[in-house]
Design a protein around this motif. Structure first.
Motif, PDB file in Angstrom:
ATOM      1  N   GLY A  68      46.444  24.114  10.518  1.00  0.00           N
ATOM      2  CA  GLY A  68      45.540  24.691   9.982  1.00  0.00           C
ATOM      3  C   GLY A  68      45.015  24.128   8.576  1.00  0.00           C
ATOM      4  N   ASN A  69      45.784  23.321   7.972  1.00  0.00           N
ATOM      5  CA  ASN A  69      45.379  22.340   6.935  1.00  0.00           C
ATOM      6  C   ASN A  69      44.465  21.391   7.396  1.00  0.00           C
ATOM      7  OD1 ASN A  69      46.558  23.968   4.964  1.00  0.00           O
ATOM      8  ND2 ASN A  69      48.494  22.744   5.123  1.00  0.00           N
ATOM      9  N   ALA A  71      42.648  21.358   9.814  1.00  0.00           N
ATOM     10  CA  ALA A  71      41.401  21.769  10.492  1.00  0.00           C
ATOM     11  C   ALA A  71      40.525  22.156   9.255  1.00  0.00           C
ATOM     12  CB  ALA A  71      41.548  23.097  10.949  1.00  0.00           C
ATOM     13  N   LYS A  72      41.032  22.167   8.038  1.00  0.00           N
ATOM     14  CA  LYS A  72      40.398  22.602   6.818  1.00  0.00           C
ATOM     15  C   LYS A  72      39.874  21.037   6.011  1.00  0.00           C
ATOM     16  CE  LYS A  72      42.975  25.267   5.375  1.00  0.00           C
ATOM     17  NZ  LYS A  72      43.704  26.200   4.257  1.00  0.00           N
ATOM     18  N   ASP A  74      42.418  19.090   4.863  1.00  0.00           N
ATOM     19  CA  ASP A  74      43.558  19.098   3.945  1.00  0.00           C
ATOM     20  C   ASP A  74      44.565  18.212   4.312  1.00  0.00           C
ATOM     21  OD1 ASP A  74      45.335  19.086   1.844  1.00  0.00           O
ATOM     22  OD2 ASP A  74      45.658  21.346   1.832  1.00  0.00           O
TER      23      ASP A  74
END
Length: 312
Positions: A68-69, A71-72, A74
């Motif tokens: 998830g990070n 994908a952003k 990060d």
């Protein structure tokens, strides 16, 4: 061509996901944790650090948080550099590696293709022998040996160049030559063998029969078809330069990403290791993607063959 590009782009994204997953699992499979090397860390402080970086959560939960990070955009926070984001560390160090890499790739292609052309056009003559001797030396001698040799001769004995650092344009000479030696040798041999094959092709004989000059034949037919394998090699060349720069940056004291990557491994900085690995992987995959597209533009038969195989 659009369909061909979209398929290659899909495989790029898929490969990037596989790389991210494998890197994550390998880091978790290593015994211990990043804080084992710290001296006399009380259990409560260690537990607080584990919770701060999310290392106390189940593995599957850490994995989905990691994806998830990503994908952003990060890449997380370094576990050894206090309050230092991995992305910021990469942005600060990568320009040094990028400059060295670009210069090395340009030098490798220009010198390698030139040596290969000279050897092919002067086949079985003195220049051919000299070019191949240079190519054999480039393949045989490791880059770290060349780097040490250059430092000793040009830095210590002759005092022409600085031994460490990149304080000026002249300081790029030694690390670039050390990093480019192997690619130059490979490109020279690749260009020579392919151009010798092209020079004996039937369409070259037809061009000569039509009265075209030697220079026109070389420019219009030999050069374009002779460098096609070199275009294919640009992807592996990027990989070779990137991985080779780890050692060269250490030897010449260049504060690039390769040097930081080596330090992060010794420090067991999981976030930094995974971030730099993924970043380098993205560069190599993009280089491969661009190479495939460029090869398809230079030789449209690639896309035509792929279409015929699918319809067959």
């Amino acid at each position: 061509m659009i369909r061909y590009t979209l398929i290659k782009l899909f495989y790029l994204v898929l490969s990037l996901w596989v790389l991210a997953s494998v890197t994550f699992l390998l880091m978790k499979a290593i015994p211990g944790d990043p804080f084992m090397s710290e001296k006399a860390v009380p259990p409560e402080i260690r537990a607080r650090l584990m919770a701060q970086y999310g290392l106390d959560k189940p593995l599957y939960e850490q994995y989905f948080v990691y994806l998830g990070n990503l994908a952003k955009g990060d890449l997380g926070i370094s576990m050894k550099m206090q309050d230092r984001e991995v992305g910021q560390t990469i942005r600060d160090a990568f320009p040094f590696s990028l400059k060295l890499g670009i210069v090395s790739i340009i030098v490798s292609v220009v010198i390698g293709v030139s040596l290969g052309m000279i050897a092919a056009l002067r086949h079985r003559k003195l220049l051919d022998s000299v070019s191949m001797v240079i190519a054999v030396l480039g393949v045989s001698v490791p880059s770290f040996v060349l780097a040490s040799f250059f430092q000793y001769i040009f830095g210590v004995k002759l005092r022409w160049l600085h031994v460490v650092g990149l304080s000026g344009p002249l300081d790029y000479i030694m690390p670039t030559l050390a990093l480019s030696a192997l690619p130059i040798a490979f490109i020279a041999r690749l260009t020579r063998s392919n151009m010798l094959e092209v020079l004996t092709a039937d369409y070259i004989k037809t061009a000569k029969a039509k009265g075209l000059s030697r220079g026109a034949i070389i420019r219009r037919h030999v050069l374009r078809n002779g460098i096609l394998p070199v275009v294919t090699y640009l992807g592996p060349l990027t990989a070779n330069v990137v991985t080779g720069s780890f050692i060269i940056e250490q030897i010449f004291g260049i504060g690039g990403l390769g040097k930081i990557f080596v330090i992060s491994i010794s420090n067991r900085d999981y976030s930094l290791i995974m971030g730099i690995t993924l970043f380098y992987g993205l560069i190599l995959m993009c280089a491969r993607f661009i190479t495939d597209i460029a090869y398809g533009l230079i030789d449209p038969r690639i896309t035509l063959v792929s279409r015929k195989e699918k319809t067959a």
